[in-house]
Design an enzyme around this catalytic site. Structure first.
Site, PDB file in Angstrom:
ATOM      1  CD  GLU A   8      -2.757  -0.767   2.593  1.00 48.68           C
ATOM      2  OE1 GLU A   8      -2.958   0.063   2.960  1.00 48.68           O
ATOM      3  OE2 GLU A   8      -3.846  -2.139   2.965  1.00 48.68           O
ATOM      4  CD  GLU A  30      -3.668  -5.788   4.266  1.00 48.25           C
ATOM      5  OE1 GLU A  30      -4.224  -4.796   5.226  1.00 48.25           O
ATOM      6  OE2 GLU A  30      -2.207  -5.650   4.145  1.00 48.25           O
TER       7      GLU A  30
HETATM    8  C1  FCB Z   1      -4.200  -2.237   5.795  1.00 52.38           C
HETATM    9  C2  FCB Z   1      -2.573  -2.219   6.263  1.00 52.38           C
HETATM   10  C3  FCB Z   1      -3.086  -3.390   7.110  1.00 52.38           C
HETATM   11  C4  FCB Z   1      -3.780  -3.264   8.574  1.00 52.38           C
HETATM   12  C5  FCB Z   1      -5.038  -3.114   7.614  1.00 52.38           C
HETATM   13  C6  FCB Z   1      -6.572  -2.980   8.733  1.00 52.38           C
HETATM   14  O1  FCB Z   1      -4.312  -0.734   5.139  1.00 52.38           O
HETATM   15  O2  FCB Z   1      -1.641  -2.689   5.403  1.00 52.38           O
HETATM   16  O3  FCB Z   1      -1.375  -2.939   8.080  1.00 52.38           O
HETATM   17  O4  FCB Z   1      -3.219  -1.800   9.121  1.00 52.38           O
HETATM   18  O5  FCB Z   1      -4.666  -1.871   6.685  1.00 52.38           O
END
Ligand code: FCB
Length: 463
Positions: free
Chosen positions: A170, A362
């Site tokens: 990110e 994620e």
């Molecule tokens: C993402 C991040 C991770 C965590 C989640 C909730 O943006 O990559 O580290 O904080 O959000």
């Protein structure tokens, strides 16, 4: 207890679809003494930066409890574990390799592999060494070159043992939240031009770092078995508040600025067209050859997805986000919007001819969990996984090449500016004892995954 189920013919049931859990170094490791100071240590020390005034000094104490954590991961029945490496645990301020830091990751990967679990490594999940920040951090072009050197060290030490290496996690957050919005480390920098200019410059150097590191990794693996090489980006469908031309334009502006700013240069060698709408003084400095360097071929794209975002027109910045309201929001204040995951996957697939295979790297939810008698009834998280796994299934049905899914997160951890106030884990962490307890969501995933594993073994026996 609620279950998670998948349609029986779903590609998610196939043995070649990877199920995993994810974490990141600063959020879980602790053991600050074993590494160089990073920008998050410094940021946490500043007043009013972290909601509960906490930091990552101890976090989940993973560096001391990693064996227990590997057992936990193995018990869940997952195929893979995604984690990040703390740059400053591996490379010292004087440029030497920190052998004991590097050995930690080698032992971790070996222990996972002994249990049949693949390692998916992220090189940079936001914890820039402070010694590089002191030279300008991501505003300094040189940081991108240091990143490529660090990538080569990791390739050498871990390369043949891991399933994938992602350069960045990110970069949107590093550049936009870190410099433009200033709510993440390092926070806005004085005397370095406007915040938007800083954000765009940091973004450009992160893109360059990605390109240089991929080039170094490809060179390293030219003669040997290479892991999959890629990047992890966050995406959120950008919806207009209403259908006025102004709001529609704002949503498109935001889509390009947030969702495409990184992916488009990586896949095409060009910034999205809204680049031209930025005032000249806000544009990053780009050296000849940079865009070609950024445009390296990717083996995979990691997609992080949490929610959608609604935008309205704003004269000064082009768009303004409208926070979600109403019932059923997560403790982060985020809307649960599973079909947005299918939507963004389909939209990326139709936007780019050369989109590489995708891993959902994620996906998860923060809820107000309470551990009562070793039980955490996080029914909302079970529902979230259920609806989002079906959203992935739908996207695959509609032709998107998706190879895996990682739940965020293995365990509760330090949630950046929110400190320890948000619990994203499928495993509950009691920070006063460091005791780990499987939440009901972990048990539901475990049930799904163990049943899936035994079906795969049965098929292997027949064959
Ligand atoms: C993402 C991040 C991770 C965590 C989640 C909730 O943006 O990559 O580290 O904080 O959000």
């Amino acid at each position: 207890m609620k279950k998670i189920t998948l349609p029986s013919q779903s590609a998610l049931n196939h043995a070649n679809f990877t199920f995993g859990v994810a974490t990141s170094s600063y959020q879980i490791e602790g053991d600050r003494a074993g590494r160089e100071t990073c920008i998050w240590d410094t940021f946490c020390n500043q007043p009013d930066t972290i909601k509960d005034g906490s930091n990552g000094d101890i976090a989940c104490d993973h560096i001391h409890r990693w064996q227990e954590d590997v057992e936990l991961i193995s018990e869940l029945g997952v195929d893979a574990y995604r984690f990040s490496i703390a740059w400053g645990r591996v490379i010292k301020a004087n440029g030497d390799i920190n052998r004991s830091g590097l050995n930690f990751y080698i032992k971790l990967v070996d222990a996972l592999s002994e249990r049949g679990i693949q390692s998916h490594v992220t090189l940079y999940h936001w914890d820039l060494p402070q010694y590089l920040e002191d030279q300008g951090g991501w505003l300094n072009r040189e940081t991108a070159y240091r990143f490529a050197d660090y990538a080569a060290v990791i390739a050498d030490a871990l390369g043949s043992k891991v399933a994938s290496i992602a350069t960045l996690n990110e970069p949107f957050c590093s550049a936009y939240l870190g410099y433009e919005a200033g709510i993440h480390a390092p926070g806005p920098q004085a005397d370095a031009g406007s915040r938007r200019k800083q954000g765009r410059q940091a973004a450009h150097h992160l893109l360059l770092a990605h390109g240089l590191a991929l080039q170094a990794l490809r060179q390293h693996f030219a003669q040997s078995n290479a892991p999959q090489l890629g990047v992890v980006l966050n995406f959120s469908p950008c919806h207009p508040l209403n259908s006025s031309p102004e709001d529609l334009d704002a949503a498109e502006f935001a889509h390009q600025y947030h969702n495409l700013w990184y992916l488009q240069p990586m896949l095409t060698g060009h910034y999205p067209s809204v680049y031209e709408r930025l005032p000249v003084e806000d544009r990053p400095q780009i050296e000849p050859g940079d865009m070609a360097l950024i445009n390296q071929s990717l083996d995979f794209l990691g997609v992080n997805y949490y929610t959608r975002t609604v935008f309205r027109a704003n004269q000064q910045h082009g768009f303004k986000d409208v926070p979600a309201t109403g019932e059923g929001l997560t403790t982060m204040g985020w809307e649960v919007y599973a079909k947005g995951l299918t939507e963004i996957l389909l939209s990326l697939d139709s936007e780019f001819d050369n989109l590489p295979p995708i891993f959902i790297t994620e996906n998860g939810i923060a809820t107000a969990d309470v551990c009562d008698n070793n039980e955490v009834n996080d029914a909302m998280r079970v529902d979230y996984f259920q609806s989002h796994l079906l959203a992935v299934h739908d996207a695959i049905q509609q032709g998107v090449d998706i190879r895996g899914y990682f739940a965020w997160s293995l365990m509760d951890n330090f949630e950046w500016a929110e400190g320890y106030t948000q619990r994203f884990g499928i495993v509950y962490v009691d920070y006063s004892t460091q005791r780990r307890t499987l939440k009901n969501s972990a048990k539901a995933l475990q049930q799904l995954l163990l049943a899936r594993q035994s079906r795969h073994h049965a098929v292997e026996d027949i064959c």
